[in-house]
Structure formats: C-alpha cells, structure tokens
Scaffold this motif. Structure first.
Motif, PDB file in Angstrom:
ATOM      1  N   ARG A 219       0.523  -1.442  -0.016  1.00 10.47           N
ATOM      2  CA  ARG A 219       0.263   0.226   0.121  1.00 10.47           C
ATOM      3  C   ARG A 219       0.922   1.121  -0.262  1.00 10.47           C
ATOM      4  O   ARG A 219       0.396   2.155  -0.561  1.00 10.47           O
ATOM      5  CB  ARG A 219      -0.419   0.019   1.345  1.00 10.47           C
ATOM      6  N   ASP A 220       1.772   1.341   0.890  1.00  4.07           N
ATOM      7  CA  ASP A 220       2.582   2.628   1.242  1.00  4.07           C
ATOM      8  C   ASP A 220       3.286   3.207  -0.108  1.00  4.07           C
ATOM      9  O   ASP A 220       4.031   3.743  -0.624  1.00  4.07           O
ATOM     10  CB  ASP A 220       3.767   2.271   1.840  1.00  4.07           C
ATOM     11  N   ARG A 221       3.627   1.869  -0.701  1.00  5.59           N
ATOM     12  CA  ARG A 221       4.898   2.309  -2.447  1.00  5.59           C
ATOM     13  C   ARG A 221       3.879   2.933  -3.389  1.00  5.59           C
ATOM     14  O   ARG A 221       3.441   3.011  -4.604  1.00  5.59           O
ATOM     15  CB  ARG A 221       5.384   0.196  -3.136  1.00  5.59           C
ATOM     16  N   PHE A 222       2.541   1.762  -3.730  1.00  2.00           N
ATOM     17  CA  PHE A 222       1.084   1.986  -3.670  1.00  2.00           C
ATOM     18  C   PHE A 222       1.324   3.938  -3.510  1.00  2.00           C
ATOM     19  O   PHE A 222       0.516   4.469  -4.854  1.00  2.00           O
ATOM     20  CB  PHE A 222      -0.213   1.487  -3.823  1.00  2.00           C
ATOM     21  N   MET A 223       0.784   4.225  -3.062  1.00  2.00           N
ATOM     22  CA  MET A 223       0.437   5.406  -2.369  1.00  2.00           C
ATOM     23  C   MET A 223       2.255   6.447  -2.912  1.00  2.00           C
ATOM     24  O   MET A 223       1.377   7.326  -3.456  1.00  2.00           O
ATOM     25  CB  MET A 223       0.269   5.802  -0.811  1.00  2.00           C
ATOM     26  N   ALA A 224       2.844   6.300  -2.573  1.00  2.00           N
ATOM     27  CA  ALA A 224       3.835   7.338  -3.082  1.00  2.00           C
ATOM     28  C   ALA A 224       3.789   7.084  -4.546  1.00  2.00           C
ATOM     29  O   ALA A 224       4.220   8.087  -4.651  1.00  2.00           O
ATOM     30  CB  ALA A 224       5.308   6.341  -2.781  1.00  2.00           C
ATOM     31  N   LYS A 225       3.279   5.961  -5.262  1.00  2.75           N
ATOM     32  CA  LYS A 225       3.436   5.837  -6.872  1.00  2.75           C
ATOM     33  C   LYS A 225       2.525   7.409  -7.398  1.00  2.75           C
ATOM     34  O   LYS A 225       2.279   8.086  -8.539  1.00  2.75           O
ATOM     35  CB  LYS A 225       3.281   4.804  -7.294  1.00  2.75           C
ATOM     36  N   VAL A 226       1.496   6.958  -6.543  1.00  2.00           N
ATOM     37  CA  VAL A 226       0.179   7.718  -7.385  1.00  2.00           C
ATOM     38  C   VAL A 226       0.789   9.279  -6.888  1.00  2.00           C
ATOM     39  O   VAL A 226       0.519   9.992  -7.854  1.00  2.00           O
ATOM     40  CB  VAL A 226      -0.879   7.718  -5.467  1.00  2.00           C
ATOM     41  N   GLU A 227       0.902   9.847  -6.095  1.00  2.00           N
ATOM     42  CA  GLU A 227       1.439  11.041  -5.281  1.00  2.00           C
ATOM     43  C   GLU A 227       2.557  11.576  -6.472  1.00  2.00           C
ATOM     44  O   GLU A 227       2.421  12.889  -6.866  1.00  2.00           O
ATOM     45  CB  GLU A 227       1.777  10.740  -3.942  1.00  2.00           C
ATOM     46  N   GLU A 228       3.852  10.541  -6.342  1.00  2.00           N
ATOM     47  CA  GLU A 228       4.526  11.543  -7.957  1.00  2.00           C
ATOM     48  C   GLU A 228       4.141  11.422  -8.912  1.00  2.00           C
ATOM     49  O   GLU A 228       4.461  12.559  -9.023  1.00  2.00           O
ATOM     50  CB  GLU A 228       5.493  10.300  -7.721  1.00  2.00           C
ATOM     51  N   LEU A 245      -6.907  12.290  -1.451  1.00  2.00           N
ATOM     52  CA  LEU A 245      -5.817  11.297  -1.121  1.00  2.00           C
ATOM     53  C   LEU A 245      -5.887  10.233   0.153  1.00  2.00           C
ATOM     54  O   LEU A 245      -5.596   9.163   0.355  1.00  2.00           O
ATOM     55  CB  LEU A 245      -4.312  11.876  -1.821  1.00  2.00           C
ATOM     56  N   GLU A 246      -6.422  11.775   1.180  1.00  2.00           N
ATOM     57  CA  GLU A 246      -6.172  10.762   2.580  1.00  2.00           C
ATOM     58  C   GLU A 246      -7.176   9.309   2.746  1.00  2.00           C
ATOM     59  O   GLU A 246      -6.866   8.206   3.421  1.00  2.00           O
ATOM     60  CB  GLU A 246      -6.795  12.158   3.718  1.00  2.00           C
ATOM     61  N   ASP A 247      -8.043   9.555   1.701  1.00  2.00           N
ATOM     62  CA  ASP A 247      -9.233   8.040   1.997  1.00  2.00           C
ATOM     63  C   ASP A 247      -9.034   7.096   1.254  1.00  2.00           C
ATOM     64  O   ASP A 247      -9.342   6.267   2.064  1.00  2.00           O
ATOM     65  CB  ASP A 247     -10.673   8.799   2.028  1.00  2.00           C
ATOM     66  N   ILE A 248      -7.546   7.085   0.504  1.00  2.00           N
ATOM     67  CA  ILE A 248      -7.124   6.060  -0.047  1.00  2.00           C
ATOM     68  C   ILE A 248      -6.810   4.912   0.387  1.00  2.00           C
ATOM     69  O   ILE A 248      -6.797   4.014  -0.264  1.00  2.00           O
ATOM     70  CB  ILE A 248      -6.356   6.131  -0.875  1.00  2.00           C
ATOM     71  N   PRO A 249      -5.586   4.817   1.582  1.00  2.00           N
ATOM     72  CA  PRO A 249      -5.633   3.671   2.147  1.00  2.00           C
ATOM     73  C   PRO A 249      -6.424   2.958   3.173  1.00  2.00           C
ATOM     74  O   PRO A 249      -6.458   1.990   2.686  1.00  2.00           O
ATOM     75  CB  PRO A 249      -4.397   4.837   3.619  1.00  2.00           C
ATOM     76  N   GLN A 250      -7.674   3.814   3.279  1.00  2.00           N
ATOM     77  CA  GLN A 250      -8.661   3.399   4.465  1.00  2.00           C
ATOM     78  C   GLN A 250      -8.975   2.254   3.047  1.00  2.00           C
ATOM     79  O   GLN A 250     -10.261   1.031   3.094  1.00  2.00           O
ATOM     80  CB  GLN A 250      -9.797   4.191   4.866  1.00  2.00           C
ATOM     81  N   GLN A 251      -9.410   3.490   2.197  1.00  2.00           N
ATOM     82  CA  GLN A 251     -10.948   2.276   0.671  1.00  2.00           C
ATOM     83  C   GLN A 251      -9.725   0.464  -0.079  1.00  2.00           C
ATOM     84  O   GLN A 251     -10.034  -0.065  -0.188  1.00  2.00           O
ATOM     85  CB  GLN A 251     -10.809   2.822   0.254  1.00  2.00           C
ATOM     86  N   ILE A 252      -8.025   0.940   0.316  1.00  2.60           N
ATOM     87  CA  ILE A 252      -7.872   0.157  -0.145  1.00  2.60           C
ATOM     88  C   ILE A 252      -8.044  -1.322   1.101  1.00  2.60           C
ATOM     89  O   ILE A 252      -8.337  -2.675   0.693  1.00  2.60           O
ATOM     90  CB  ILE A 252      -5.667   0.471  -0.030  1.00  2.60           C
ATOM     91  N   LEU A 617     -15.762   2.934  -4.209  1.00  8.15           N
ATOM     92  CA  LEU A 617     -14.629   3.167  -3.839  1.00  8.15           C
ATOM     93  C   LEU A 617     -13.949   4.433  -4.950  1.00  8.15           C
ATOM     94  O   LEU A 617     -13.386   3.413  -5.638  1.00  8.15           O
ATOM     95  CB  LEU A 617     -13.792   2.248  -3.690  1.00  8.15           C
ATOM     96  N   PRO A 618     -13.986   4.911  -5.150  1.00  7.93           N
ATOM     97  CA  PRO A 618     -13.847   5.640  -6.765  1.00  7.93           C
ATOM     98  C   PRO A 618     -12.557   6.414  -6.080  1.00  7.93           C
ATOM     99  O   PRO A 618     -12.001   6.693  -7.075  1.00  7.93           O
ATOM    100  CB  PRO A 618     -15.164   7.161  -7.114  1.00  7.93           C
ATOM    101  N   ASP A 619     -12.353   6.610  -5.038  1.00  5.91           N
ATOM    102  CA  ASP A 619     -11.027   7.813  -5.222  1.00  5.91           C
ATOM    103  C   ASP A 619     -10.130   6.481  -5.225  1.00  5.91           C
ATOM    104  O   ASP A 619      -8.907   7.369  -5.459  1.00  5.91           O
ATOM    105  CB  ASP A 619     -11.213   7.889  -3.739  1.00  5.91           C
ATOM    106  N   LEU A 620     -10.189   5.265  -4.467  1.00  2.20           N
ATOM    107  CA  LEU A 620      -9.056   4.567  -5.176  1.00  2.20           C
ATOM    108  C   LEU A 620      -9.527   4.621  -6.331  1.00  2.20           C
ATOM    109  O   LEU A 620      -8.283   4.207  -6.713  1.00  2.20           O
ATOM    110  CB  LEU A 620      -9.293   2.599  -4.150  1.00  2.20           C
ATOM    111  N   ASN A 621      -9.772   3.980  -7.267  1.00  2.00           N
ATOM    112  CA  ASN A 621     -10.144   3.351  -8.441  1.00  2.00           C
ATOM    113  C   ASN A 621      -9.841   4.742  -9.111  1.00  2.00           C
ATOM    114  O   ASN A 621      -9.096   4.977  -9.997  1.00  2.00           O
ATOM    115  CB  ASN A 621     -11.401   3.167  -9.227  1.00  2.00           C
ATOM    116  N   ASN A 622     -10.317   6.178  -9.055  1.00  2.00           N
ATOM    117  CA  ASN A 622      -9.115   7.605 -10.039  1.00  2.00           C
ATOM    118  C   ASN A 622      -8.542   7.725  -9.102  1.00  2.00           C
ATOM    119  O   ASN A 622      -7.693   8.517  -9.441  1.00  2.00           O
ATOM    120  CB  ASN A 622     -10.641   7.945  -9.706  1.00  2.00           C
ATOM    121  N   SER A 623      -7.847   6.867  -8.597  1.00  2.00           N
ATOM    122  CA  SER A 623      -5.901   7.698  -8.223  1.00  2.00           C
ATOM    123  C   SER A 623      -5.260   7.945  -8.920  1.00  2.00           C
ATOM    124  O   SER A 623      -4.319   8.581  -8.495  1.00  2.00           O
ATOM    125  CB  SER A 623      -5.981   6.601  -6.679  1.00  2.00           C
TER     126      SER A 623
END
Length: 650
Positions: A219-228, A245-252, A617-623
């Motif tokens: 999850r952490d590497r995915f979030m880093a990729k999304v933010e970059e 972005l803050e909701d995505i880890p919870q949706q995962i 879970l749209p935030d995860l899908n559209n991240s």
C-alpha cells in the motif's frame, strides 16, 4: 497457465513421447504398470484435466479415451463427485474413466491430486480435506488456427462448434488456494459481529492489473507512486480526476478485507493485457480460490493480427498498424469473461449463457453508414470501434462452502447484462437468471455490471474505447486518434454527446418511470427483482435503513448499494472529449442479496446475512493517472448472526 512464446526442445521431445505412448496404448504393447504411471501425463498432454482421486480424465475426445484404454462418458455431471448436489449438476462434462489400477501411486498406494497426496486429516469444519472440491478443472482452449477459423464469416464445422459450446458453458474451477492452506478470515464489524465482506468490480479487462496488485501487496509504495504521478501531472499541466488522497489507504483496506470478489470483464490470453491470465494472477495475489466463465472469444481480425490493412495508402501508417496488431500466436487465447474469487472453497460452478441478447459476431457485417465516407475512414475508424466476438453474455453461478450460513452454502451469481440492447432485453436476461436460482434454498448474492444506462450503450471517449479493445493507451491517444477522425468519428461523437443530455436519473435507475417527464426505462428490471420470490418464499433485500448504510442515506437498496443525496453513488464515469469536456456518470453495477427476508422492504424483518454498509470506492479507482478501471469497486458486509439493533450498546 503460462505458455511459452516458442516451443522448446524439451517440449518437442515430450510431444514425441506422448505420440509414441498413445500409439503404444492403441496397439497394446506397453506394460500395464507403465500405462498406469503415464495416463495422467497423457491426459493433460491431450488437453484433458486429470482427476487422480477418481481416476478420470475430463474434456478429452472419445477417440483418445478408447485408444488409452478408458471408458468414455459423453455427458457426466460436473458435480458428480460433490458431497451434496448443487446448482452445477446440469453442467455437461465429457469424461474418460480408467480401471482402478490406473492413477494409483505405486509407492504408497495413496491417492494423489496434481502430484500431491491428499491429506487424510479433517479440516476445521470437520470435513475431510478436499472432499467434493475440484482442485483444478479447465476446459480445452482453442489454438490460434482454430481462433482464426472462428473469425471467418462462414459456417463452423461441427467439431469447432461443439468446442465453442463447451468452452462457453464450462466454468474453470481452481481450489489450489484451499490446498495451500488458505482459509477465510471473517471480519468482526462493530454492530454486526462476525461478517462476510463481498466485493464487486468490473476491472476493465485487467488493463491496470499491475497497479491493482501493487496496492494489494504494498500500500505504501502504491500511495507513493500515486502522489508522484499526480505531482508530475500538475507540473506539466495534465488533468487528473479529483480524489481525496487521505481516503485511499482506508479504501484499500476495505477492499483487501473482502473474502469474496466478483469480477466482470476479465481477460485470459489477450494481447491488450499482455496475454495474462488475469483471474489466475489476481487470485494468486489474494491467495484465493477462483472460478472463471468465458463470455466471449475476441476474434476480430485486429485482435488476432490477421488484418493486412492493404487499403492504407500510406505505407508507413500501414506498417505502424501491422506492428500494433501483431500477436504472439503461441500465447493468444482470446478469452474474456466473469470471475469469482474466494477464500472459501468452491463446491461447484455452472456457466449459463443468456438466450436473449446481442449477436456480437454480426459486427463483422456492419457496413458504412453513409456512402460518401472515405474507405480508409471506414477501415481504420469505424471498424476499430467494432468488437467482433463469438459468444454472448452469461451468468457464472458459483457455490461456496460457507459453514456459517444457512445450508452451509452461499451461491454467487456473477453476471454481466447486455449493453448493446434496450432495457427490455436486460430485464429479460434478469428473468432468465432468476429462473436458474428460483429453487435455491441457501443465501444468494447476485452481482455484476448490469449496464443500467437507460439506453443501448453507454457513451465514452473514442480513445477509451480503443484502449479497452486493443490496449496501449499512448498509441491510441496519438496515432490512433488521427485515424478515427473524419465523418465516422464525428458521427460517433455527436451521437454520444446527445446521450449525455438528461443523464441524472441514470444514477437512480430504481426511481419511478414517468414517460415524458421523468423517463426511466430500467425501472422494470428492478420491479422484476423486487417482486421475485424464491421457492422457499424468500426475497431480495430492497431495504435502505439509514442506520445500516455507510453514510446514513436511506432509500431503496441503500444497504447494499451506496446512495447519495440524489440517487446512488455512480460506479461508472467517463469523460467525453469533443469540443467541450463532458463527464457522464452512471450507476451500472449492483449487488443484491437473498437472506432470511420474505418481504423485500420489511424493516422489522431479520437482518442475518442481510446487506449492510454498501460502499463505492471511487477515490481508490481514480487515484492513478489513468483510472484503474472505468468502473469503481464496491463492497457490502453480510453479518453471520442477527446484528444488534441500531443504537444498541456494543
């Protein structure tokens, strides 16, 4: 099942050995002990599935069976070895049966499955390990040459037709995760107690499989990729979809906690998804058992690399197109369908095509809409937007062994209703599905992409359609688009723009149908479901009690499908870029549950295994820069026991 791009020397040797063995078997010159040891190998080499415990070879020809010394049965039940009869008993499976001496482990005398001895101890539920569970069963797939034959506009020979019917009515089943020791992990949900979470997702072929696997495993590497990615997009002026972005880890974590996943639009051996067996890879990532049902064989000339583009005047463009559509003939399998993944073992599965729908193969015969169109525009424009397929929409019925529910069985109906049809046809398809499960006594979940757009198809951008058909988004947003300009593209775009008008009601297809004022042609489908009763008198849960929803929004189906202030949270969104950017949003994906309810709207009725806290879970899908899919994933929670009343102290 990974298939090498080119035959190896060892493969050629084994093929020769297989041929020699079959010949030896046919002429009776091989010792019985050797035959016993080699029959499982010969079975798989000839496209069959070996069931060592029962000394049977499924999905082989009668000719091979007789030559190998077996007894052939043309139509055995797919659930003939299940401990209890189930919905899959109507599945027809050709079986070659061998004498008791064939298939035994000559050293220990133990039965083996795929080379591994079955355990003799009982599992946690008190059943012998693997009793009634098919370990691996996959029907025979088509060769490249056979796929080319299927693509031709000519009558199929009987053998090819029979193989097509077998593939589109026989589910793949894999319980390897169970044999590896995978077990469900029910959630302890506040107010509900022990519960089962079910997820639904149309994953758009598996085009973003790498990113999906990344967020599931790191999850952490995915979030880093999304933010970059989003940072670079902002710096270069590229547009991204708005997300929190803050909701995505919870949706995962919400999605990862599901013990059952229901998937639509899953590729197997298609170039656009790098020939990957998407369901197998995702199941291995999640350590889940899985079942897969083929809807379509993607046999368009461009999917198979047989289009010559000879009418292209520009040789450079012709070569670019030829390269873009070149396929690996050894790896292409051209399958597309629905899947169920589960940490619970699979008792059985059944694959039932709809009798009504759309003939996708007739796309091959579509002609120019206007005589004045340029031939090149028709060739590379309109024909690129066609989807020539064999097969049709289906429902994959899967029985899961769930000890906590009534009958210790949960039936999943993973379905995908037709988009190229009027709402009336989708209603007829649902009526067919309901007829298949009317007599089911245990709990049932129906889920999938129902295409409840209110029309014959959902609008989307041309680049997205090309991406979904052929992959390689960068290619289709540059070179591909200039080949779809002209009259054909203008026609498609204008038609799509018209469809964007008045789409608001399409995020609530359950609302009233008021012709001329508030038309809703999908209303009939939901009335059919609400009026339906199983043979035991049970009904689907249509309640929407605010205290049992994820955001306290009440209304029809609000417990299993997240509602917003007006209508439902959309599960499908597409940007249509033509002159002015427009976004169309639809509620296309649905989860319905049969629990212990007899009145679909009885708020005082039982809530055991009733749907709770439906989420989208749209935030995860559209991240990611390009969404993971054009559909957002959904989840729903089903309590194994009667939950506490809303507001009660926990």
């Amino acid at each position: 099942m990974k298939i090498a791009a080119a035959p190896r020397i060892s493969d050629l040797f084994l093929s020769a050995v297989s041929t020699a063995m079959v010949a030896a078997l046919a002429f009776g010159v091989m010792p019985t002990s050797v035959v016993a040891q080699q029959t499982p190998y010969l079975c798989t080499e000839n496209g069959g599935t070996w069931l060592d415990k029962y000394r049977e070879c499924q999905f082989v020809s009668e000719q091979w069976c007789h030559s190998a010394g077996g007894q052939f049965a043309e139509c055995e039940s797919g659930c003939r070895h299940a401990s209890e009869p189930g919905p899959c008993t109507m599945q027809c499976v050709p079986v070659c049966k061998f004498p008791d001496s064939i298939g035994q482990n000559n050293v220990t005398g133990a039965q083996v499955a795929d080379g591994k001895p079955d355990a003799s101890e009982a599992d946690e539920a008190g059943r012998p390990n693997g009793e009634g569970y098919v370990r691996v069963s996959i029907p025979q797939l088509f060769t490249y040459d056979e796929l080319v034959q299927l693509s031709l506009d000519q009558p199929m020979n009987p053998e090819l037709s029979a193989k097509l019917k077998m593939l589109t009515t026989t589910p793949f089943i894999n319980n390897e995760a169970y044999y590896r020791g995978a077990r469900p992990r029910p959630l302890e949900i506040r107010g509900l107690g022990p519960s089962l979470r079910v997820a639904l997702w149309n994953i758009e072929r598996g085009l973003s499989l790498d990113d999906i696997q990344l967020f599931l495993t790191d999850r952490d590497r995915f979030m880093a990729k999304v933010e970059e990615e989003r940072k670079k997009a902002k710096e270069t002026g590229h547009r991204t979809r708005a997300v929190n972005l803050e909701d995505i880890p919870q949706q995962i974590e919400i999605l990862k906690a599901a013990d059952v996943w229901i998937l639509n639009e899953v590729d197997w051996g298609v170039k656009r998804t790098q020939y990957r067996e998407v369901v197998r890879e995702l199941a291995e990532t999640l350590n889940m058992n899985w079942a897969y049902g083929v809807e379509f064989l993607e046999i368009d000339s461009k999917q198979l690399g047989t289009d010559t583009f000879e009418d292209r005047e520009d040789e450079t463009e012709c070569q670019q197109l030829l390269e873009q559509f070149r396929v690996d003939k050894d790896r292409v399998r051209a399958l597309h369908g629905n899947a169920v993944l589960s940490r619970y073992p699979i008792r059985g599965a059944r694959l039932v095509p709809f009798k009504v729908g759309y003939d996708w193969f007739k796309e091959k015969k579509i002609t120019a809409l206007e005589k004045g169109k340029r031939k090149a525009a028709v060739l590379v424009g309109e024909k690129l937007l066609q989807e020539v397929r064999r097969g049709g929409r289906t429902t994959l019925f899967v029985d899961l062994d769930v000890p906590e529910v009534s009958g210790q069985r949960l039936t999943i109906a993973a379905t995908h209703l037709e988009n190229r049809a009027k709402p009336k046809v989708r209603r007829q398809q649902m009526q067919e599905l309901l007829g298949e499960i009317r007599d089911v006594q245990n709990p049932v979940v129906i889920a999938g992409d129902w295409n409840t757009s209110g029309s014959n198809s959902t609008p989307t951008s041309v680049s997205n359609m090309l991406y979904k058909r052929y992959g390689s988004l960068d290619f289709w947003t540059t070179k591909g688009i200039q080949w779809t300009t002209g009259i054909g593209f203008v026609y498609s775009a204008a038609r799509g723009i018209r469809k964007l008008a008045g789409v608001q009601y399409r995020v609530d297809p359950t609302s009233a149908n008021i012709p001329g004022i508030h038309p809703n042609l999908e209303r009939g489908l939901f009335k059919t479901l609400e009026r339906f009763r199983f043979a035991d008198g049970k009904a689907f849960d249509f309640r929407g009690v605010s205290a049992r929803t994820v955001n306290e929004k009440s209304g029809t189906l609000g417990d299993s499908n997240q509602r917003l202030g007006r209508g439902f949270a959309p599960t499908f969104a597409t940007e249509f870029t033509w002159r002015k950017l427009r976004v169309a949003k639809f509620k296309l994906d649905w989860i319905l549950v049969k629990s212990e309810l007899t009145n679909p709207r009885d708020v005082k009725g039982p809530y055991i295994l009733a749907p709770h806290f439906g989420r989208t879970l749209p935030d995860l899908n559209n991240s990611t820069l390009e969404p993971l899919s054009d559909h957002s994933p959904m989840t729903v929670d089903l309590p194994f026991q009667e939950p506490s009343p809303p507001g009660a102290a926990n």
